[in-house]
Write a protein that holds these residues in place. Structure first.
Motif, PDB file in Angstrom:
ATOM      1  N   LEU A 287       0.795  -1.218   0.000  1.00 10.95           N
ATOM      2  CA  LEU A 287       0.000   0.000   0.000  1.00 10.95           C
ATOM      3  C   LEU A 287       0.832   1.274   0.000  1.00 10.95           C
ATOM      4  CD1 LEU A 287      -2.774  -1.123   2.502  1.00 10.95           C
ATOM      5  CD2 LEU A 287      -2.838  -1.160   0.005  1.00 10.95           C
ATOM      6  N   ALA A 288       2.062   1.210   0.525  1.00 13.40           N
ATOM      7  CA  ALA A 288       2.941   2.382   0.471  1.00 13.40           C
ATOM      8  C   ALA A 288       3.815   2.350  -0.777  1.00 13.40           C
ATOM      9  CB  ALA A 288       3.814   2.448   1.724  1.00 13.40           C
ATOM     10  N   LEU A 289       4.454   1.201  -1.001  1.00 15.23           N
ATOM     11  CA  LEU A 289       5.403   1.100  -2.113  1.00 15.23           C
ATOM     12  C   LEU A 289       4.712   1.176  -3.468  1.00 15.23           C
ATOM     13  CD1 LEU A 289       8.411   0.638  -2.739  1.00 15.23           C
ATOM     14  CD2 LEU A 289       7.943  -1.820  -2.787  1.00 15.23           C
ATOM     15  N   GLY A 290       3.551   0.518  -3.598  1.00 14.81           N
ATOM     16  CA  GLY A 290       2.858   0.478  -4.883  1.00 14.81           C
ATOM     17  C   GLY A 290       2.533   1.854  -5.440  1.00 14.81           C
ATOM     18  N   PRO A 291       1.750   2.683  -4.729  1.00 17.86           N
ATOM     19  CA  PRO A 291       1.429   4.013  -5.256  1.00 17.86           C
ATOM     20  C   PRO A 291       2.651   4.886  -5.508  1.00 17.86           C
ATOM     21  CG  PRO A 291      -0.068   3.424  -3.478  1.00 17.86           C
ATOM     22  CD  PRO A 291       0.998   2.372  -3.504  1.00 17.86           C
ATOM     23  N   LEU A 292       3.691   4.766  -4.653  1.00 16.29           N
ATOM     24  CA  LEU A 292       4.899   5.555  -4.860  1.00 16.29           C
ATOM     25  C   LEU A 292       5.620   5.148  -6.143  1.00 16.29           C
ATOM     26  CD1 LEU A 292       6.334   5.708  -1.216  1.00 16.29           C
ATOM     27  CD2 LEU A 292       5.441   7.620  -2.557  1.00 16.29           C
ATOM     28  N   VAL A 293       5.781   3.849  -6.347  1.00 15.73           N
ATOM     29  CA  VAL A 293       6.481   3.356  -7.542  1.00 15.73           C
ATOM     30  C   VAL A 293       5.698   3.684  -8.804  1.00 15.73           C
ATOM     31  CG1 VAL A 293       7.238   1.270  -8.756  1.00 15.73           C
ATOM     32  CG2 VAL A 293       7.729   1.541  -6.318  1.00 15.73           C
ATOM     33  N   ILE A 294       4.381   3.453  -8.771  1.00 13.66           N
ATOM     34  CA  ILE A 294       3.565   3.751  -9.952  1.00 13.66           C
ATOM     35  C   ILE A 294       3.572   5.256 -10.241  1.00 13.66           C
ATOM     36  CG2 ILE A 294       1.227   3.654 -10.909  1.00 13.66           C
ATOM     37  CD1 ILE A 294       2.743   0.977 -10.808  1.00 13.66           C
ATOM     38  N   GLY A 295       3.585   6.084  -9.196  1.00 19.98           N
ATOM     39  CA  GLY A 295       3.683   7.524  -9.404  1.00 19.98           C
ATOM     40  C   GLY A 295       4.992   7.921 -10.063  1.00 19.98           C
ATOM     41  N   LYS A 296       6.091   7.317  -9.600  1.00 16.25           N
ATOM     42  CA  LYS A 296       7.399   7.592 -10.214  1.00 16.25           C
ATOM     43  C   LYS A 296       7.421   7.149 -11.674  1.00 16.25           C
ATOM     44  CE  LYS A 296      10.079   9.229  -6.836  1.00 16.25           C
ATOM     45  NZ  LYS A 296      10.835  10.495  -6.934  1.00 16.25           N
ATOM     46  N   LEU A 297       6.915   5.935 -11.926  1.00 14.63           N
ATOM     47  CA  LEU A 297       6.869   5.431 -13.300  1.00 14.63           C
ATOM     48  C   LEU A 297       5.992   6.306 -14.178  1.00 14.63           C
ATOM     49  CD1 LEU A 297       6.615   1.542 -12.854  1.00 14.63           C
ATOM     50  CD2 LEU A 297       8.518   2.819 -13.834  1.00 14.63           C
TER      51      LEU A 297
END
Length: 448
Positions: free
Chosen positions: A378-388
């Protein structure tokens, strides 16, 4: 492998004995309601992403941090706060948590800058940190053991229902009254429920293990109970696999309203409502997959893990197809089907953790599961997708995302190789512990 290994006795103390079923359902309903409030406050932000992005000129990475900071704090604080909740009382702790995240959500409504909003979201995360783990421990305590996967999946579906309501109502409120009222509405709902909860739910009635019985157990026994949280390979693998799978589900929940706004040209209210419907399909899937897990795994515990693997792979295939399609009805249907399967692992994961850890430390065990779910998902997913998304666009980022489900399935497969052996060993240790307690009581001449 013999049939006796598939029907190992239930573990630990059944804390639901003597609790009226009607009262148990009242506890479930109120705890479930607060979980809905938890996720309404957390996910309302997703519905207003486009408005805040334009007003404060933010990047997708900054938006991802506003979402991810909540899950990050949940991951960091869930374990210590769950331990404190076990010490000072679950009902009192749950009430204080709800008041804090509701007031912090009210702080989001009056934020004047990105920095103010980020601090308010930080406090939302602090308030919500241990609610899931302590809340599910309360629910598990007031119902029989053979309902664990069903209840765990139903309870965790409250998070998805809360996301549904947060995005749908938040989008409508934002479109008609401004984004600040979206946060304000969620805050009021949480404060009302928080005032009702301690009136109807009492600490002494929620099936906690009596203090007298805990006092009779030796310090070494208590250490052994705590050790069950990380003592088996299958339970550690379950934490990791569950977190990885929520990378996928969490990313879709956070970013899909923005996806609809950008690629379908939808307004904030329409995007929020439609994204909420997609999220609702995952809530239904979570509950039905949990019920199926209990039914098929009643006499074959290893089927829980097999089903978790199947949910991961089916979700991966469906979401991969969905984001290979152009914008349109077919894509939306496939996303809904993919989310229906993707969060189906919640029930099996929770049941596996409950079956592999001691009753006395279930709050801490579920806190560990929550930690993994938030850090890896829940933390890593949105952050990584936002960066991508900042680099290759949100659509292309969504095309890469489902691959994580394959990794989750591989870790669940590792857990499956050890699960039956670990459950059998745990049940034997629990039986020895119970025998030791009975012998100690017989020596003192006190009844069991």
């Amino acid at each position: 492998m013999g049939a006796h290994e598939y029907s190992a006795p239930a573990t630990g103390i059944d804390t639901s004995i003597g609790i009226p079923r009607r009262y148990a359902w009242i506890v479930f309903a109120l705890t479930f309601g607060l979980l809905i409030s938890d996720y309404m406050s957390r996910q309302v932000l997703n519905a207003v992403f486009p408005l805040i992005k334009n007003e404060w000129t933010l990047t997708d990475s900054q938006l991802g941090l506003l979402s991810g900071i909540v899950a990050l704090m949940v991951g960091l604080l869930t374990l210590p706060l769950s331990i404190l909740a076990d010490k000072f009382g679950k009902v009192k702790s749950l009430t204080l948590m709800a008041v804090l995240w509701s007031l912090a959500t009210l702080g989001c409504a009056v934020a004047e800058s990105y920095e103010h909003m980020l601090f308010a979201r930080f406090l939302v995360g602090v308030g919500e940190a241990a609610y899931g783990s302590v809340g599910i421990a309360v629910v598990v305590a007031v119902f029989p053991r053979d309902m664990r996967a069903t209840l765990a999946s139903s309870f965790m579906a409250g998070g998805v229902f809360g996301s549904f309501l947060g995005m749908a109502l938040g989008g409508v409120l934002a479109e008609h009254f401004g984004w600040r009222w979206a946060f304000g509405g969620m805050a009021i709902f949480g404060l009302v429920l928080a005032s009702i909860y301690p009136v109807l739910v009492k600490e002494k009635k929620i099936g906690t293990i009596p203090k007298e019985e805990l006092a009779k157990q030796k310090k070494e026994t208590q250490k052994n109970q705590l050790r069950t949280i990380y003592s088996s390979r299958s339970v550690i693998a379950t934490y990791i696999a569950s977190g990885l799978q929520l990378f996928v589900g969490g990313s879709v929940i956070v970013w899909f309203p923005s996806y609809l706004n950008r690629y379908y040209g939808m307004s904030t209210d329409k995007a929020g409502v439609l994204a909420a419907v997609i999220v609702l399909s995952s809530a239904v899937g979570t509950i039905l997959c949990g019920i199926l897990c209990d039914r098929l795994g009643k006499d074959r515990p290893d089927r829980k893990v097999t089903l978790a693997i199947a949910y991961c792979l089916l979700g991966c295939v469906l979401l991969s197809i969905a984001f290979a399609l152009p914008a349109g009805t077919a894509q939306l249907v496939m996303v809904a089907l993919g989310m229906f399967m993707a969060l189906g692992t919640n029930g099996p994961s929770s049941a596996m953790v409950a079956n592999l850890t001691h009753n006395a430390v279930h709050s801490t065990a579920f806190a560990t599961l929550t930690l993994a779910n938030n850090f890896l998902g829940l933390a890593l997913g949105p952050l990584v997708i936002g960066k991508l998304s900042d680099v290759i666009g949100l659509h292309n980022a969504f095309q890469v995302m489902p691959v994580i489900s394959i990794l989750s399935a591989a870790v669940f497969f590792y857990a499956k190789r050890h699960y039956l052996k670990d459950v059998t060993r745990f049940n034997m240790q629990a039986a020895l512990e119970q025998n030791a307690i009975r012998q100690q009581l017989s020596k003192t001449g006190k009844p069991e």
